[in-house]
Design a protein around this motif. Structure first.
Motif, PDB file in Angstrom:
ATOM      1  N   THR A   1       0.843  -1.189   0.000  1.00 36.92           N
ATOM      2  CA  THR A   1       0.000   0.000   0.000  1.00 36.92           C
ATOM      3  C   THR A   1       0.879   1.240   0.000  1.00 36.92           C
ATOM      4  O   THR A   1       1.959   1.235   0.587  1.00 36.92           O
ATOM      5  CB  THR A   1      -0.911   0.025   1.253  1.00 36.92           C
ATOM      6  OG1 THR A   1      -1.725   1.207   1.220  1.00 36.92           O
ATOM      7  CG2 THR A   1      -0.112   0.019   2.529  1.00 36.92           C
ATOM      8  N   PRO A   2       0.434   2.323  -0.659  1.00 34.09           N
ATOM      9  CA  PRO A   2       1.134   3.590  -0.452  1.00 34.09           C
ATOM     10  C   PRO A   2       1.080   3.983   1.023  1.00 34.09           C
ATOM     11  O   PRO A   2       0.124   3.649   1.734  1.00 34.09           O
ATOM     12  CB  PRO A   2       0.347   4.577  -1.324  1.00 34.09           C
ATOM     13  CG  PRO A   2      -0.342   3.721  -2.339  1.00 34.09           C
ATOM     14  CD  PRO A   2      -0.667   2.440  -1.629  1.00 34.09           C
ATOM     15  N   THR A   3       2.087   4.688   1.498  1.00 39.45           N
ATOM     16  CA  THR A   3       2.206   4.964   2.923  1.00 39.45           C
ATOM     17  C   THR A   3       1.795   6.378   3.311  1.00 39.45           C
ATOM     18  O   THR A   3       1.928   6.756   4.477  1.00 39.45           O
ATOM     19  CB  THR A   3       3.642   4.707   3.391  1.00 39.45           C
ATOM     20  OG1 THR A   3       4.538   5.478   2.581  1.00 39.45           O
ATOM     21  CG2 THR A   3       3.990   3.234   3.311  1.00 39.45           C
ATOM     22  N   SER A   4       1.301   7.177   2.378  1.00 42.00           N
ATOM     23  CA  SER A   4       0.790   8.494   2.745  1.00 42.00           C
ATOM     24  C   SER A   4      -0.354   8.332   3.738  1.00 42.00           C
ATOM     25  O   SER A   4      -1.245   7.505   3.553  1.00 42.00           O
ATOM     26  CB  SER A   4       0.294   9.236   1.501  1.00 42.00           C
ATOM     27  OG  SER A   4      -0.213  10.502   1.842  1.00 42.00           O
TER      28      SER A   4
ATOM     29  N   HIS B   1      -4.718  13.307  -2.339  1.00 40.29           N
ATOM     30  CA  HIS B   1      -4.527  11.872  -2.564  1.00 40.29           C
ATOM     31  C   HIS B   1      -4.919  11.061  -1.333  1.00 40.29           C
ATOM     32  O   HIS B   1      -5.385   9.928  -1.472  1.00 40.29           O
ATOM     33  CB  HIS B   1      -3.088  11.563  -3.005  1.00 40.29           C
ATOM     34  CG  HIS B   1      -2.029  12.011  -2.054  1.00 40.29           C
ATOM     35  ND1 HIS B   1      -1.510  13.271  -2.076  1.00 40.29           N
ATOM     36  CD2 HIS B   1      -1.396  11.365  -1.048  1.00 40.29           C
ATOM     37  CE1 HIS B   1      -0.588  13.390  -1.140  1.00 40.29           C
ATOM     38  NE2 HIS B   1      -0.507  12.243  -0.488  1.00 40.29           N
TER      39      HIS B   1
ATOM     40  N   ASN C   1      -2.514   7.008  -4.498  1.00 34.78           N
ATOM     41  CA  ASN C   1      -1.111   7.385  -4.349  1.00 34.78           C
ATOM     42  C   ASN C   1      -0.923   8.815  -4.855  1.00 34.78           C
ATOM     43  O   ASN C   1      -1.658   9.274  -5.741  1.00 34.78           O
ATOM     44  CB  ASN C   1      -0.239   6.418  -5.158  1.00 34.78           C
ATOM     45  CG  ASN C   1       1.216   6.434  -4.730  1.00 34.78           C
ATOM     46  OD1 ASN C   1       1.626   7.207  -3.879  1.00 34.78           O
ATOM     47  ND2 ASN C   1       2.009   5.566  -5.342  1.00 34.78           N
TER      48      ASN C   1
ATOM     49  N   SER D   1       6.349  15.960  -6.790  1.00 41.68           N
ATOM     50  CA  SER D   1       5.024  15.479  -6.402  1.00 41.68           C
ATOM     51  C   SER D   1       4.063  16.671  -6.454  1.00 41.68           C
ATOM     52  O   SER D   1       4.477  17.826  -6.307  1.00 41.68           O
ATOM     53  CB  SER D   1       5.045  14.870  -5.002  1.00 41.68           C
ATOM     54  OG  SER D   1       5.461  15.819  -4.036  1.00 41.68           O
TER      55      SER D   1
ATOM     56  N   GLY E   1       2.729   7.082  -9.483  1.00 39.35           N
ATOM     57  CA  GLY E   1       1.579   7.335  -8.632  1.00 39.35           C
ATOM     58  C   GLY E   1       0.285   7.370  -9.422  1.00 39.35           C
ATOM     59  O   GLY E   1       0.179   6.818 -10.527  1.00 39.35           O
TER      60      GLY E   1
ATOM     61  N   GLY F   1       5.927   6.222  -3.759  1.00 42.31           N
ATOM     62  CA  GLY F   1       4.767   6.303  -2.874  1.00 42.31           C
ATOM     63  C   GLY F   1       4.733   5.245  -1.792  1.00 42.31           C
ATOM     64  O   GLY F   1       3.923   5.328  -0.872  1.00 42.31           O
ATOM     65  N   HIS F   2       5.613   4.245  -1.861  1.00 43.58           N
ATOM     66  CA  HIS F   2       5.664   3.146  -0.894  1.00 43.58           C
ATOM     67  C   HIS F   2       6.953   3.298  -0.084  1.00 43.58           C
ATOM     68  O   HIS F   2       7.992   2.751  -0.438  1.00 43.58           O
ATOM     69  CB  HIS F   2       5.620   1.803  -1.620  1.00 43.58           C
ATOM     70  CG  HIS F   2       4.383   1.595  -2.439  1.00 43.58           C
ATOM     71  ND1 HIS F   2       4.141   2.286  -3.618  1.00 43.58           N
ATOM     72  CD2 HIS F   2       3.312   0.783  -2.251  1.00 43.58           C
ATOM     73  CE1 HIS F   2       2.978   1.882  -4.121  1.00 43.58           C
ATOM     74  NE2 HIS F   2       2.460   0.993  -3.313  1.00 43.58           N
TER      75      HIS F   2
END
Length: 271
Positions: free
Chosen positions: A32-35, A143, A149, A172, A218, A256-257
């Motif tokens: 999963t993306p970590t944002s 996002h 992402n 970004s 992303g 993104g990860h």
């Protein structure tokens, strides 16, 4: 590695996780993306190169500190340290990218079978670190709100070459309400170690970005009416340099990860 771990369903639960708990989920196979994960803790980009390329990367980062702020460097072959106490850079990121001879050679959920004892890991600051501060100030982060992402773009702005490395600046993008752009600049400028203030506001064509709906990395985000695209330097920049420079072998996080570190984000704030 089998992807089997379950992602916390609630956004508040993800934000409240401790770094070691998040890394354990990623080690178990959660991709999963970590944002939006682990509020209060710094996240990091990774670029991993053989020892004979390490000075080039370090010099590239020194000459391009906005996209490449160095948080830490591991010794050759080392897989843990103060960035992730008891963790392992080969397994504790949700998704990695492998590069061979200047080409992306696929993604993987761990690096155990490609790891070498001559590899040097660089951890670079990530703009996900200041997103909680934006949200606390009432500035939406598109996002996260849209569950995707962050969009990232290769620009036509060249980085300063260093040794054998050269390549474009990667940015970004976060759409910000026009009335809050000055606030977003002020808040993020307090985090110079994780990219700091934006490098550009509005007019994506001035960066060579033709279509905001087609990011290079992303996902696309919807830009609400009255919002302005704001661009921050991105730690994917050294991976773009790896591609542009034909580095024989390198590893990195998948965009993104990120690596969720044990470093508190207040450590990177300035007054």
């Amino acid at each position: 590695m089998v992807v089997s771990a379950a992602e916390p369903a609630d956004r508040r639960e993800r934000a409240a996780l401790a770094p070691a708990g998040a890394r354990a989920l990623f080690r178990e196979g959660l991709v999963t993306p970590t944002s939006g994960w682990c509020d209060g803790w710094a996240q990091a980009n990774l670029i991993v190169v053989p020892r004979d390329w390490a000075f080039d990367v370090l010099l590239f980062a020194q000459r391009n500190p906005k996209p490449c702020p160095v948080l830490g460097v591991l010794e050759p072959g080392e897989v843990s340290g103060t960035l992730l106490r008891g963790g392992d850079v080969r397994t504790d990121v949700p998704l990695y990218t492998v590069y061979e001879h200047g080409e992306a050679a696929g993604t993987r959920t761990d690096l155990l079978d490609v790891w070498r004892e001559d590899l040097v890991t660089f951890a670079l600051g990530c703009s996900f670190t200041f997103e909680a501060a934006l949200q606390e100030a009432g500035i939406p982060v598109a996002h996260i709100d849209q569950g995707v992402n962050v969009p990232m773009y290769r620009t036509t702005v060249p980085c300063e070459p260093a040794g054998r490395l050269s390549g474009p600046l990667v940015v970004s993008m976060r759409p910000v309400p026009a009335s809050r752009v000055a606030d977003a600049v002020r808040i993020t400028s307090r985090y110079p170690a994780v990219h700091g203030a934006p490098v550009h506001v509005g007019a994506p064509e001035e960066l060579g970005i033709r279509d905001l709906s087609a990011p290079d990395y992303g996902d696309t985000v919807e830009i609400p009416a009255g919002h302005v695209p704001v661009f921050w330097a991105c730690g994917v920049t050294p991976q773009a340099a790896v591609l542009a420079s034909g580095v024989p072998f390198a590893l990195g996080h998948a965009p993104g990860h990120m690596l969720v570190t044990d470093l508190p984000d207040w450590q990177y704030q300035v007054p």
